[in-house]
Write a protein that holds these residues in place. Structure first.
Motif, PDB file in Angstrom:
ATOM      1  N   ILE A  96      14.372  -2.945   8.432  1.00  0.00           N
ATOM      2  CA  ILE A  96      13.339  -2.130   7.876  1.00  0.00           C
ATOM      3  C   ILE A  96      13.024  -1.183   8.718  1.00  0.00           C
TER       4      ILE A  96
ATOM      5  N   ASP B 265       8.826   2.498   6.568  1.00  0.00           N
ATOM      6  CA  ASP B 265       8.613   1.436   5.775  1.00  0.00           C
ATOM      7  C   ASP B 265       7.573   0.381   6.623  1.00  0.00           C
TER       8      ASP B 265
ATOM      9  N   ARG C 180       4.153   1.633   6.288  1.00  0.00           N
ATOM     10  CA  ARG C 180       3.491   1.180   4.966  1.00  0.00           C
ATOM     11  C   ARG C 180       3.387  -0.077   4.714  1.00  0.00           C
TER      12      ARG C 180
ATOM     13  N   LYS D 131      -0.603  -2.167   4.305  1.00  0.00           N
ATOM     14  CA  LYS D 131      -0.709  -3.132   3.296  1.00  0.00           C
ATOM     15  C   LYS D 131      -1.285  -4.517   3.916  1.00  0.00           C
TER      16      LYS D 131
ATOM     17  N   ARG E  23      -5.204  -4.158   4.689  1.00  0.00           N
ATOM     18  CA  ARG E  23      -5.733  -4.509   3.463  1.00  0.00           C
ATOM     19  C   ARG E  23      -5.776  -5.963   3.129  1.00  0.00           C
ATOM     20  N   ARG E  24      -4.766  -6.500   3.305  1.00  0.00           N
ATOM     21  CA  ARG E  24      -4.619  -8.172   2.959  1.00  0.00           C
ATOM     22  C   ARG E  24      -5.339  -8.838   4.121  1.00  0.00           C
TER      23      ARG E  24
ATOM     24  N   CYS F 248       5.153 -10.970   7.477  1.00  0.00           N
ATOM     25  CA  CYS F 248       6.161 -11.411   6.900  1.00  0.00           C
ATOM     26  C   CYS F 248       7.033 -12.195   8.011  1.00  0.00           C
TER      27      CYS F 248
ATOM     28  N   ILE G  59       7.122  -9.849   1.569  1.00  0.00           N
ATOM     29  CA  ILE G  59       5.875 -10.753   1.404  1.00  0.00           C
ATOM     30  C   ILE G  59       5.884 -11.303   0.114  1.00  0.00           C
TER      31      ILE G  59
ATOM     32  N   VAL H 110       6.021  -8.167  -2.680  1.00  0.00           N
ATOM     33  CA  VAL H 110       5.568  -6.913  -2.035  1.00  0.00           C
ATOM     34  C   VAL H 110       6.930  -6.173  -1.333  1.00  0.00           C
ATOM     35  N   PRO H 111       7.479  -5.352  -1.836  1.00  0.00           N
ATOM     36  CA  PRO H 111       8.751  -4.547  -1.287  1.00  0.00           C
ATOM     37  C   PRO H 111       8.578  -3.864  -0.006  1.00  0.00           C
ATOM     38  N   PHE H 112       9.317  -3.941   0.962  1.00  0.00           N
ATOM     39  CA  PHE H 112       9.116  -3.159   2.043  1.00  0.00           C
ATOM     40  C   PHE H 112       9.360  -1.569   1.833  1.00  0.00           C
TER      41      PHE H 112
ATOM     42  N   LYS I   9       9.815   1.885  -0.406  1.00  0.00           N
ATOM     43  CA  LYS I   9       8.913   2.427  -1.264  1.00  0.00           C
ATOM     44  C   LYS I   9       9.752   2.550  -2.975  1.00  0.00           C
TER      45      LYS I   9
ATOM     46  N   ASP J 276       4.943   1.621  -6.858  1.00  0.00           N
ATOM     47  CA  ASP J 276       4.474   0.988  -5.514  1.00  0.00           C
ATOM     48  C   ASP J 276       3.068   0.874  -5.770  1.00  0.00           C
TER      49      ASP J 276
ATOM     50  N   GLU K 161      -5.886  -7.763  -3.661  1.00  0.00           N
ATOM     51  CA  GLU K 161      -5.918  -8.554  -2.011  1.00  0.00           C
ATOM     52  C   GLU K 161      -4.734  -9.321  -1.919  1.00  0.00           C
TER      53      GLU K 161
ATOM     54  N   THR L 244      -1.537  -8.236  -2.539  1.00  0.00           N
ATOM     55  CA  THR L 244      -0.514  -7.368  -2.138  1.00  0.00           C
ATOM     56  C   THR L 244      -0.895  -6.315  -1.220  1.00  0.00           C
ATOM     57  N   GLY L 245      -2.150  -6.055  -0.940  1.00  0.00           N
ATOM     58  CA  GLY L 245      -2.743  -4.907  -0.057  1.00  0.00           C
ATOM     59  C   GLY L 245      -2.414  -3.645  -0.565  1.00  0.00           C
ATOM     60  N   ALA L 246      -1.675  -3.431  -1.901  1.00  0.00           N
ATOM     61  CA  ALA L 246      -1.552  -2.277  -2.473  1.00  0.00           C
ATOM     62  C   ALA L 246      -2.729  -1.069  -2.357  1.00  0.00           C
ATOM     63  N   ASP L 247      -2.221   0.093  -2.257  1.00  0.00           N
ATOM     64  CA  ASP L 247      -3.458   1.043  -2.016  1.00  0.00           C
ATOM     65  C   ASP L 247      -3.722   1.869  -3.597  1.00  0.00           C
TER      66      ASP L 247
ATOM     67  N   LYS M 257     -13.097   0.289  -1.607  1.00  0.00           N
ATOM     68  CA  LYS M 257     -11.804  -0.430  -1.034  1.00  0.00           C
ATOM     69  C   LYS M 257     -10.716   0.835  -0.675  1.00  0.00           C
TER      70      LYS M 257
ATOM     71  N   VAL N  12      -9.009   2.642  -2.742  1.00  0.00           N
ATOM     72  CA  VAL N  12      -7.747   2.300  -3.494  1.00  0.00           C
ATOM     73  C   VAL N  12      -7.733   3.351  -4.559  1.00  0.00           C
TER      74      VAL N  12
END
Lengths: 203, 617
Positions: free
Chosen positions: A16, A20, A23, A27, A30-31, A87, B25, B248-250, B252, B256, B299, B301-304, B333, B335
Motif C-alpha cells: 500500500i 493510500d 487515506r 479513516k 474517524r473510526r 488492519c 478493513i 473499506v478499500p485501501f 481510492k 470512496d 462509524e 468505515t471512517g468514510a468522509d 463529524k 463528513v
C-alpha cells in the motif's frame, strides 16, 4: 495540541503506497473517534503529516506521523483505540504529546536505519573514500554526480543480511535500494528500523 | 495474513498491487476448512469499479452471514497483470484466502452493464473454468450470476449454470441449502434449483427460431421445469440486513464513500428507463432505519463522505427528515454529503447550499430531450418551466455551472428535437443573464452531453429501433452545429458518447442465445474491458461480427409487438400489456402520470407492497 504517532507497517500492507496510507489513517482517526483537528475552509481536512514516504514494498518498524488534536486524550487509551481499528500489519506503537513549537517529523528527520534481508553480500565496493553516483533528473534531463559515501554512516553484515544507517531527509537523502544496487546484490525485503533527527535521537 | 498468491516481483511490477492482496478493513476472515460452501464472488471489472458496487457489498455480507459459507471476492485483473498471468500460466485467485478460483465450489458474477461480458470470459478463462456451461464437469465450480443484465440473460446464458432473476435477499438461502445437499452432483443440483422461484437454468430450456431469425418458441425441456421465471422482490425494505461490515478499500475506488440505499424502484415511469420498470414497485426504507444505518456505516468505515443512492431521491417520502438529520450529523463529524439524483428546486437548492461549495458545484438536469414534445414521448416528467425556474433560483443563489444530459436517437425524434437541445441550452444561458451583473458569479457555463438511446428489455421502448453508428455521429454533429449557431454558444460545451459502444450495447441488451458465440469470438480476438473507452475495440468487434455471420442490424431493428422476445419467459411483475400500452402512448405523445398521482395498472401491485399500497394500510 501536537501529537506524534509511531507505528509499524509489516507484511502485505507494504504494497500500500504512501498516499493510500494517508487515506487509510484518515479513516482510522474517524473510526477510533480521535478528536483530530481539521483545517478551516469549505472542505476541511485532517491536520496530518508523515515523516517520510515509505517506498512500495518496503516494511517499517518505525513510521512517524504528526497530527493535532482538539482535546487531550490519555496516551494508553489513544493507542488502544487506534489499534482496535487497525488492519493486519499496521500497529500503533506510541502516542507522544509534542511541544507546541516543535517542528514536524518531516523536517526533523536526518537519518534512518534499514535492515535489508538478503543472502551473503560483499561490502568491499563501499570501502572507498569516494562513491560517485550519477543521477539523471527526470524532469530536466540533466545528470548530476553525487558522492554518496558521506551519506552512509554505518553499514555492516548481520545474520539476516545487511544493516545500514544512512542519510534520510531534506539536506541529504539516500535510498537503501540504491545502496543495494551498488553492491550488485538482490534482496528479499527492506525494513526501515528507525528514524533519527540531527542529534541522532529517535523522532 | 502475510500470504500473497502473486510473487513479490509481480506485485511490484503491476500498477496498484493493492487490487490483488485483499486484507482490507472489514474483510471477512474464516477458516475455509470449517465451511461447506466456498463461493468466489466476482464483479467482472477492475477492483476500483467492483468495490464501488453496493450490490456486491450486500451479497458479500449476506453470504458470509451463513456459518456454512465463505464468500471471497475476485475481480478482473487489469491488463498488466492479465498479460503476466497468461504468459506465466498463473490462475486467477480470490482476495481473501489467495486461493485459485477453481478450487472453490461456486463462482458468482454480478452484472450491472452489458459491456462487461467479455470480462466474464476473461475471469472464467484465467480461472481455468470452461467458458461454456455445457463443457463443465462435476469437478468445476458452479457458475451463476445475477444483477441488471440477468433480466435478459440470453446473450450470456450459455456461460452460466444458473441465473438469479431479481433481488438477492429473497431466495439465496434456499439456493445454498440445496447446493450443500447436492454438492458434487451438478446435474441433480441444477435440475432441483430450477424449481426455486426466480432461478433460471439455461441448459434446461430450448429456443427455436423462425426462418427470418426471430424467436419462434422458448420452452423448458422437461415438464417439471417452470415455463416462466418470476423476478424476486423484497417487499419490506426494513427487513433486509444492514451491510454491517462494509469492506473499506485501501486504494481510492470510484465510490470512496458510504452509499446509503434509501429505496428501490421509482414512481416516474420514464419509458426508456429499465431500472424504472424492473424494480417496481417503488419501496422505501423508513427514515428511522436510514438514520441508524447512516451513522453506523460512517462509524464502521471512517468514510468522509456519504451519498444517497436511489433512482430519484427527491421522490423519497422521508427525504426532508433524513437530510435534516444527515446535515446536522455530518457537519458535526466533518463528513461531506453528496446528493446525486435530486430534482433541482427550492428545497434541494437550500440543501445543496448547506452541504456543498456553491462555487465549485454544478446543477444537473437530466432533460433527456430538447423539446417538450419529445419529453412527453419518453414520459420524462420534467418541463421547461421546471428547468427555467430551478436554474434561475440557483443562479440567484450563486451557481453558474449547469450540466445538461440528453439522449439522441429517441423514438419519433426529428431535426426539431435535436435542434431543441441547443435552443434549450441557449434559453438557460439567457436566463442567467437576466439577473443583474453584480449578483452574477462570472460567466455561465453549460455543459451539455448526449448519449445514444439504447432500447432495453422490459421497457415500453423494448420494441424501438436503433440507428447505425454513422447515423448517430451525424445526429451529434447536427446538435453541435446548432449549438454553435446560438447567441451564447461560447458558454455551451457539448460532448457525446461513443456511438459504436451504444450500438453494441443495443445488440446485447436485446440479444438472444446465438450471441454467446460472438462474445467468445470477440474475446478470443482480444476484446476486454469494453466499458472502458480506452480499451473498447470497435475494429475487433466488427471483425468478430463478420466471423460469426451476425449482423448488429438484426438485433437493433424495430420489432413488432407480436414478436416473441428472448426475455419474454421472465415475469417481472410489470405486464407486457402495460408496456405495449405505454409504447402506444409514447407514439401518441401521451403522458402517463406517476405512481403517486394515479395508478397506471402496470401489474406491480401484485407484489402487494411499496408505493402501490402507500397510505392504504
Amino acid at each position: 495540541m501536537k501529537i506524534r504517532i509511531k507505528f509499524s507497517k509489516r507484511g502485505n500492507i507494504r504494497f500500500i503506497g504512501h498516499l493510500d496510507m494517508m487515506r487509510y489513517f484518515q479513516k482510522c482517526m474517524r473510526r477510533a473517534d480521535i478528536p483530530i483537528r481539521y483545517s478551516d475552509g469549505f472542505s476541511p481536512h485532517q491536520i496530518m503529516s508523515f515523516a517520510a514516504p515509505l517506498g512500495l514494498g518496503t516494511e517499517s518498524d518505525a513510521e512517524y506521523m504528526d497530527i493535532e488534536i482538539t482535546e487531550d486524550i490519555d496516551r494508553a487509551e489513544a493507542v488502544k483505540r487506534l489499534n482496535d481499528v487497525m488492519c493486519d500489519g499496521v500497529k500503533v506503537l506510541d502516542w507522544k504529546v509534542m511541544p507546541d513549537n516543535s517542528k514536524t517529523a518531516m523536517s526533523q528527520m536526518e537519518s534512518a536505519d534499514y535492515l535489508v534481508i538478503c543472502g551473503d553480500v560483499e561490502l568491499a565496493p563501499l570501502q572507498k573514500d569516494e562513491i560517485p553516483v550519477t543521477k539523471e533528473n527526470k524532469k530536466t534531463g540533466e545528470s548530476k554526480t553525487v558522492d554518496i559515501k558521506p551519506m552512509i554512516y554505518e553499514i555492516h553484515k548481520v545474520p539476516e543480511g545487511v544493516f545500514m544507517h544512512i542519510a534520510q531527509g531534506s539536506s541529504a537523502n539516500l535510498k537503501p535500494s540504491a545502496v543495494m544496487e551498488l553492491l550488485g546484490t538482490g534482496y528479499d525485503r527492506i525494513i526501515r528500523k528507525e528514524i533519527y533527527d540531527s542529534n541522532g535521537l529517535t523522532l | 495474513m502475510d500470504k500473497t498468491f502473486l510473487s513479490e516481483d509481480i506485485l511490484l511490477k503491476v500498477d496498484k498491487p493493492a487490487r490483488y492482496i485483499g486484507n482490507e478493513i472489514n474483510m471477512c476472515i474464516k477458516d475455509p476448512a470449517e465451511v461447506d460452501i466456498r463461493i468466489a464472488f466476482c464483479f467482472p471489472d477492475v477492483y476500483e469499479i467492483g468495490m464501488s458496487n453496493i450490490g456486491m457489498q450486500i451479497i458479500y455480507g449476506m453470504f458470509n452471514a451463513r456459518e456454512d459459507t465463505y464468500c471471497e471476492r475476485v475481480f478482473s485483473p487489469w491488463f498488466d497483470l492479465d498479460a503476466i498471468m497468461r504468459e506465466r500460466h498463473i490462475p486467477l485467485f480470490t482476495l481473501e484466502t489467495q486461493t485459485p478460483v477453481r478450487e472453490l465450489d461456486m463462482l458468482a458474477f454480478t452484472m450491472g452493464y452489458e459491456m462487461c461480458y467479455t470480462n466474464i470470459l476473461q475471469v472464467l478463462d484465467l480461472s481455468g473454468i470452461p467458458m461454456y456451461a455445457s463443457d463443465r464437469t462435476d469437478s468445476d465450480p458452479i457458475v451463476f450470476g445475477g444483477g441488471t443484465c440477468a433480466y435478459n440473460p440470453e446473450p450470456i446464458a450459455d456461460f452460466f449454470d444458473f441465473l438469479y432473476i431479481g433481488e438477492a435477499e429473497t431466495r439465496y438461502d434456499m439456493v445454498l441449502d440445496l447446493f450443500r445437499k447436492h454438492k458434487g452432483d451438478r446435474k441433480t443440483f441444477l435440475r432441483e434449483v430450477s424449481h426455486i422461484e426466480g432461478i433460471y437454468v439455461p441448459s434446461l430450456y430450448e429456443p427455436a427460431y423462425n426462418e427470418d431469425g426471430t424467436l419462434r418458441a422458448f420452452t423448458p425441456k422437461y415438464e417439471d421445469v417452470p415455463a416462466r421465471v418470476k423476478r424476486q422482490t423484497v417487499i419490506d425494505m426494513d427487513s433486509v440486513r444492514f451491510i454491517d461490515r462494509p469492506v473499506v478499500p485501501f486504494i481510492k475506488v470510484t465510490q470512496d464513500r458510504v452509499v446509503l440505499e434509501i429505496m428501490r424502484g421509482c414512481i416516474r415511469g420514464c419509458r426508456f428507463c429499465q431500472a424504472g420498470m424492473i424494480y417496481r414497485p417503488q419501496r422505501e426504507h423508513s427514515a428511522e432505519y436510514l438514520k441508524k444505518y447512516a451513522v453506523k456505516m460512517l462509524e464502521i468505515t471512517g468514510a468522509d463522505e456519504i451519498s444517497l443512492s436511489s433512482l430519484s431521491s427527491s421522490d423519497y417520502s422521508g427525504i426532508k427528515e433524513l437530510l435534516d438529520f444527515l446535515i446536522e450529523y455530518t457537519s458535526k463529524k466533518k463528513v461531506n454529503i453528496s446528493l446525486p439524483s435530486l430534482r433541482i428546486d427550492a428545497f434541494s437548492l437550500d440543501v445543496m447550499n448547506k452541504v456543498q461549495d456553491v462555487k465549485k458545484s454544478s446543477l444537473t438536469f437530466a432533460a433527456e430531450a430538447g423539446t417538450q414534445r419529445l419529453r412527453d414521448v419518453i414520459n420524462k416528467g420534467i418541463t421547461e418551466e421546471d428547468i427555467m425556474s430551478g436554474s434561475l433560483e440557483a443562479f440567484k443563489g450563486g451557481w453558474n455551472k449547469v450540466k445538461m444530459y440528453f439522449m439522441l436517437g429517441l423514438p419519433t425524434e426529428t431535426d426539431e428535437d435535436r435542434n431543441g437541445i441547443g435552443e434549450l441550452c441557449e434559453r438557460i444561458a439567457e436566463n442567467y443573464y437576466t439577473i443583474p451583473r453584480e449578483e452574477r458569479n462570472g460567466k455561465v457555463q453549460i455543459q451539455a452531453s448526449s448519449s445514444f438511446f439504447v432500447p432495453k428489455p422490459f421497457t415500453p421502448f423494448q420494441w424501438a429501433g436503433m440507428k447505425t453508428a454513422a447515423e448517430y455521429t451525424e445526429m451529434a454533429h447536427q446538435v453541435k452545429d446548432h449549438i454553435r449557431e446560438q447567441l451564447n454558444q461560447k458558454c455551451i460545451r457539448y460532448a457525446w458518447h461513443d456511438p459504436e459502444v451504444s450500438v453494441l450495447e443495443g445488440v446485447f441488451a436485446r440479444g438472444d442465445r446465438r450471441l454467446s458465440e460472438l462474445i467468445v469470438t470477440a474475446y478470443r480476438n482480444g476484446c476486454m474491458y469494453d466499458a472502458w473507452s480506452d480499451s473498447f475495440r470497435a475494429d475487433l468487434w466488427k471483425k468478430s461480427f463478420e466471423e460469426c455471420g451476425i449482423s448488429p442490424d438484426f438485433y437493433n431493428r424495430e420489432r413488432e409487438t407480436d414478436e416473441l422476445l428472448p426475455w419474454d419467459f421472465i415475469d417481472i411483475g410489470v405486464s407486457r400489456e402495460f408496456l405495449e400500452r405505454e409504447w402506444n402512448n409514447a407514439r401518441l405523445g401521451r403522458v402517463t402520470p406517476n405512481c403517486r398521482q394515479q395508478c397506471a395498472g402496470c401489474g406491480a401491485r401484485s407484489f402487494e407492497g411499496g408505493v402501490c399500497f402507500e397510505d392504504k394500510n
